[in-house]
Scaffold this active site. Sequence first.
Site, short mmCIF file in Angstrom:
data_model
loop_
_atom_site.label_atom_id
_atom_site.label_comp_id
_atom_site.label_asym_id
_atom_site.label_seq_id
_atom_site.Cartn_x
_atom_site.Cartn_y
_atom_site.Cartn_z
N HIS A 195 0.88 -0.96 0.00
CA HIS A 195 0.05 0.00 0.07
C HIS A 195 0.73 1.39 -0.06
CE1 HIS A 195 -2.83 3.06 1.14
NE2 HIS A 195 -3.80 2.46 0.73
N GLU A 243 -3.41 3.46 -7.58
CA GLU A 243 -3.56 4.63 -6.96
C GLU A 243 -2.62 5.84 -6.90
OE1 GLU A 243 -6.07 3.39 -3.12
OE2 GLU A 243 -4.01 3.12 -2.65
O1 LIG Z 1 -6.55 2.09 0.42
C1 LIG Z 1 -7.35 3.00 0.24
C2 LIG Z 1 -6.54 4.06 -0.49
O2 LIG Z 1 -5.55 4.45 0.05
C3 LIG Z 1 -7.56 5.29 -0.77
O3 LIG Z 1 -7.74 6.09 0.27
P1 LIG Z 1 -9.10 7.21 0.05
O4 LIG Z 1 -10.21 6.41 -0.35
O5 LIG Z 1 -9.10 7.87 1.67
O6 LIG Z 1 -8.60 8.29 -0.97
#
Ligand SMILES: O=C[C@H](O)COP(=O)(O)O
EC number: 5.3.1.1
Length: 224
Positions: free
Chosen positions: A95, A143
């Site tokens: 992550h 992401e």
């Molecule tokens: O694990 C989840 C992601 O890092 C996305 O986080 P977020 O939905 O708060 O932008």
Amino acid sequence: MDMVSPLILVNLKTYQEGMGRNAHRIAAAAETVAQESGVVIGIAPAFTEIHPISHHYAIPVYAQHIDAITPGAHTGHILPEAVRAAGARGTLINHSERRLTLADIDACVQVARRLNLESVVCTNNDSTSAAAAALGPDYVAVEPPELIGSGVSVSKADPGIIERSVNAVRSVNPDVKVLTGAGIQSGECVKIAVDLGTCGVLLASSVVKADDPEAVLRDLVSML
Ligand SMILES: O=C[C@H](O)COP(=O)(O)O
């Protein structure tokens, strides 16, 4: 949409709003909305919540991280066997808030495969998505780090990174499914992501910090 069922994966991170009773509240909401909609909603709680959540709810539970170690003399590590025994269906790997080396990611994917844990390797762009796909995980979740927790959705702010990652992963290993995340907050965001070829989304703050997580989850699945 493809034959693959979409996955909405909610990462509780270490938000206060995702601990203890709050984790149960979100898990109960996820279970309700999953049953209503038929959409698979998974939850990645803190390690200490994996066992209670997996034993109270039917939704799939994921670890937020594993270490590629075997049982033995390691201190302060996350043993994949322990995560599995606690009831996890799968695990996030690499992550953005828990980055690993490429060699570590490879080792984690291999140990997850050996233990029958679904592996979700997080990446930050299409090049790293291609590299992750070469390791053969179940999912790659792209992401853009600058949008994580920003409230600005990757689906709207940077659909190109989703499209490029889907293409990159398909060209390396078409068996690897793609998720996307960062700022995902509505059914429209999810629909854009799925229309671009993903199998769903990885998200956190819009659900975890919501006054009414069930309402947000219902909206997230509303256009699938
Ligand atoms: O694990 C989840 C992601 O890092 C996305 O986080 P977020 O939905 O708060 O932008």
